[in-house]
Design a protein around this motif. Structure first.
Motif, PDB file in Angstrom:
ATOM      1  N   ILE A  38      41.147  38.542  41.006  1.00 35.82           N
ATOM      2  CA  ILE A  38      42.413  38.553  40.273  1.00 35.82           C
ATOM      3  C   ILE A  38      43.040  37.164  40.307  1.00 35.82           C
ATOM      4  O   ILE A  38      43.534  36.666  39.281  1.00 35.82           O
ATOM      5  CB  ILE A  38      43.368  39.610  40.856  1.00 35.82           C
ATOM      6  CG1 ILE A  38      42.853  41.011  40.541  1.00 35.82           C
ATOM      7  CG2 ILE A  38      44.789  39.432  40.313  1.00 35.82           C
ATOM      8  CD1 ILE A  38      43.604  42.117  41.234  1.00 35.82           C
ATOM      9  N   ASN A  39      43.027  36.530  41.450  1.00 33.53           N
ATOM     10  CA  ASN A  39      43.580  35.184  41.570  1.00 33.53           C
ATOM     11  C   ASN A  39      42.816  34.204  40.684  1.00 33.53           C
ATOM     12  O   ASN A  39      43.408  33.322  40.063  1.00 33.53           O
ATOM     13  CB  ASN A  39      43.556  34.733  43.028  1.00 33.53           C
ATOM     14  CG  ASN A  39      44.385  33.504  43.265  1.00 33.53           C
ATOM     15  OD1 ASN A  39      45.266  33.177  42.484  1.00 33.53           O
ATOM     16  ND2 ASN A  39      44.100  32.811  44.346  1.00 33.53           N
ATOM     17  N   ARG A  44      42.696  30.388  36.745  1.00 35.04           N
ATOM     18  CA  ARG A  44      41.691  29.764  35.880  1.00 35.04           C
ATOM     19  C   ARG A  44      41.223  28.407  36.386  1.00 35.04           C
ATOM     20  O   ARG A  44      40.950  27.503  35.615  1.00 35.04           O
ATOM     21  CB  ARG A  44      42.204  29.608  34.457  1.00 35.04           C
ATOM     22  CG  ARG A  44      42.579  30.858  33.781  1.00 35.04           C
ATOM     23  CD  ARG A  44      41.400  31.473  33.146  1.00 35.04           C
ATOM     24  NE  ARG A  44      41.831  32.676  32.416  1.00 35.04           N
ATOM     25  CZ  ARG A  44      41.018  33.509  31.890  1.00 35.04           C
ATOM     26  NH1 ARG A  44      39.738  33.313  31.972  1.00 35.04           N
ATOM     27  NH2 ARG A  44      41.459  34.559  31.266  1.00 35.04           N
ATOM     28  N   GLY A  45      41.145  28.254  37.690  1.00 34.26           N
ATOM     29  CA  GLY A  45      40.651  27.010  38.262  1.00 34.26           C
ATOM     30  C   GLY A  45      39.137  26.933  38.176  1.00 34.26           C
ATOM     31  O   GLY A  45      38.466  27.898  37.796  1.00 34.26           O
ATOM     32  N   PHE A  60      36.345  32.918  49.098  1.00 39.87           N
ATOM     33  CA  PHE A  60      36.905  34.228  49.432  1.00 39.87           C
ATOM     34  C   PHE A  60      36.052  35.355  48.856  1.00 39.87           C
ATOM     35  O   PHE A  60      35.891  36.398  49.478  1.00 39.87           O
ATOM     36  CB  PHE A  60      38.345  34.341  48.917  1.00 39.87           C
ATOM     37  CG  PHE A  60      39.321  33.542  49.709  1.00 39.87           C
ATOM     38  CD1 PHE A  60      39.774  33.993  50.939  1.00 39.87           C
ATOM     39  CD2 PHE A  60      39.787  32.336  49.238  1.00 39.87           C
ATOM     40  CE1 PHE A  60      40.667  33.254  51.679  1.00 39.87           C
ATOM     41  CE2 PHE A  60      40.682  31.588  49.970  1.00 39.87           C
ATOM     42  CZ  PHE A  60      41.133  32.045  51.198  1.00 39.87           C
ATOM     43  N   ILE A  61      35.512  35.131  47.667  1.00 36.70           N
ATOM     44  CA  ILE A  61      34.637  36.139  47.066  1.00 36.70           C
ATOM     45  C   ILE A  61      33.378  36.308  47.906  1.00 36.70           C
ATOM     46  O   ILE A  61      32.945  37.432  48.181  1.00 36.70           O
ATOM     47  CB  ILE A  61      34.297  35.753  45.611  1.00 36.70           C
ATOM     48  CG1 ILE A  61      35.566  35.800  44.749  1.00 36.70           C
ATOM     49  CG2 ILE A  61      33.220  36.656  45.030  1.00 36.70           C
ATOM     50  CD1 ILE A  61      35.400  35.210  43.373  1.00 36.70           C
ATOM     51  N   ILE A  62      32.793  35.194  48.343  1.00 37.38           N
ATOM     52  CA  ILE A  62      31.585  35.259  49.175  1.00 37.38           C
ATOM     53  C   ILE A  62      31.896  35.919  50.513  1.00 37.38           C
ATOM     54  O   ILE A  62      31.149  36.776  50.990  1.00 37.38           O
ATOM     55  CB  ILE A  62      30.989  33.850  49.370  1.00 37.38           C
ATOM     56  CG1 ILE A  62      30.435  33.335  48.050  1.00 37.38           C
ATOM     57  CG2 ILE A  62      29.908  33.852  50.446  1.00 37.38           C
ATOM     58  CD1 ILE A  62      30.010  31.883  48.075  1.00 37.38           C
ATOM     59  N   LEU A  63      33.010  35.540  51.150  1.00 38.97           N
ATOM     60  CA  LEU A  63      33.393  36.142  52.433  1.00 38.97           C
ATOM     61  C   LEU A  63      33.648  37.636  52.285  1.00 38.97           C
ATOM     62  O   LEU A  63      33.171  38.438  53.096  1.00 38.97           O
ATOM     63  CB  LEU A  63      34.643  35.446  52.981  1.00 38.97           C
ATOM     64  CG  LEU A  63      35.201  36.001  54.286  1.00 38.97           C
ATOM     65  CD1 LEU A  63      34.205  35.808  55.421  1.00 38.97           C
ATOM     66  CD2 LEU A  63      36.529  35.351  54.609  1.00 38.97           C
ATOM     67  N   GLY A  64      34.364  38.024  51.238  1.00 34.36           N
ATOM     68  CA  GLY A  64      34.644  39.444  51.024  1.00 34.36           C
ATOM     69  C   GLY A  64      33.385  40.243  50.751  1.00 34.36           C
ATOM     70  O   GLY A  64      33.209  41.341  51.280  1.00 34.36           O
ATOM     71  N   ALA A  65      32.495  39.696  49.937  1.00 34.85           N
ATOM     72  CA  ALA A  65      31.244  40.393  49.641  1.00 34.85           C
ATOM     73  C   ALA A  65      30.380  40.516  50.891  1.00 34.85           C
ATOM     74  O   ALA A  65      29.732  41.550  51.119  1.00 34.85           O
ATOM     75  CB  ALA A  65      30.484  39.666  48.539  1.00 34.85           C
ATOM     76  N   SER A  66      30.387  39.482  51.728  1.00 34.33           N
ATOM     77  CA  SER A  66      29.621  39.536  52.978  1.00 34.33           C
ATOM     78  C   SER A  66      30.177  40.594  53.918  1.00 34.33           C
ATOM     79  O   SER A  66      29.426  41.343  54.550  1.00 34.33           O
ATOM     80  CB  SER A  66      29.638  38.176  53.670  1.00 34.33           C
ATOM     81  OG  SER A  66      29.081  37.197  52.854  1.00 34.33           O
ATOM     82  N   LEU A  67      31.502  40.660  54.018  1.00 30.23           N
ATOM     83  CA  LEU A  67      32.120  41.680  54.873  1.00 30.23           C
ATOM     84  C   LEU A  67      31.855  43.082  54.341  1.00 30.23           C
ATOM     85  O   LEU A  67      31.592  44.009  55.127  1.00 30.23           O
ATOM     86  CB  LEU A  67      33.622  41.436  54.990  1.00 30.23           C
ATOM     87  CG  LEU A  67      34.048  40.261  55.846  1.00 30.23           C
ATOM     88  CD1 LEU A  67      35.553  40.043  55.743  1.00 30.23           C
ATOM     89  CD2 LEU A  67      33.648  40.486  57.296  1.00 30.23           C
ATOM     90  N   ALA A  68      31.924  43.250  53.035  1.00 30.01           N
ATOM     91  CA  ALA A  68      31.644  44.560  52.452  1.00 30.01           C
ATOM     92  C   ALA A  68      30.194  44.975  52.711  1.00 30.01           C
ATOM     93  O   ALA A  68      29.923  46.120  53.068  1.00 30.01           O
ATOM     94  CB  ALA A  68      31.936  44.547  50.957  1.00 30.01           C
TER      95      ALA A  68
END
Length: 84
Positions: A38-39, A44-45, A60-68
């Motif tokens: 969402i961020n 749009r960076g 953050f996407i990689i960290l979140g996917a790894s935790l999931a």
């Protein structure tokens, strides 16, 4: 007879203790991925992989996917999770 019941209760208790942690890790990772996406849509960076989490959202996407993924793996084999 009571020995069997106690042994079964102890085994069920150790399994139930592992599963909430695995569920929490999965939920936290999923929320982290969703919020980072969402961020990224709002800001749009540029998509830069920065695992120090200082620039962009891909870290953050990689960290979140790894935790999931870790949470899902822990839920599938609770015996392995209780050893570690």
């Amino acid at each position: 007879r009571s020995y069997r019941i106690q042994g079964h209760d102890a085994d069920a208790h150790s399994t139930s203790r592992v599963l909430p942690v695995a569920s929490a890790v999965t939920l936290f990772g999923g929320v982290l991925v969703v919020l980072a996406l969402i961020n990224q849509l709002i800001r749009r960076g540029p998509l830069t992989i920065d695992l120090t989490l200082r620039q962009g959202n891909v870290g953050f996407i990689i960290l979140g996917a790894s935790l999931a993924a870790l949470g899902i793996a822990l839920q599938r084999d609770p015996r392995r999770a209780s050893r570690g």
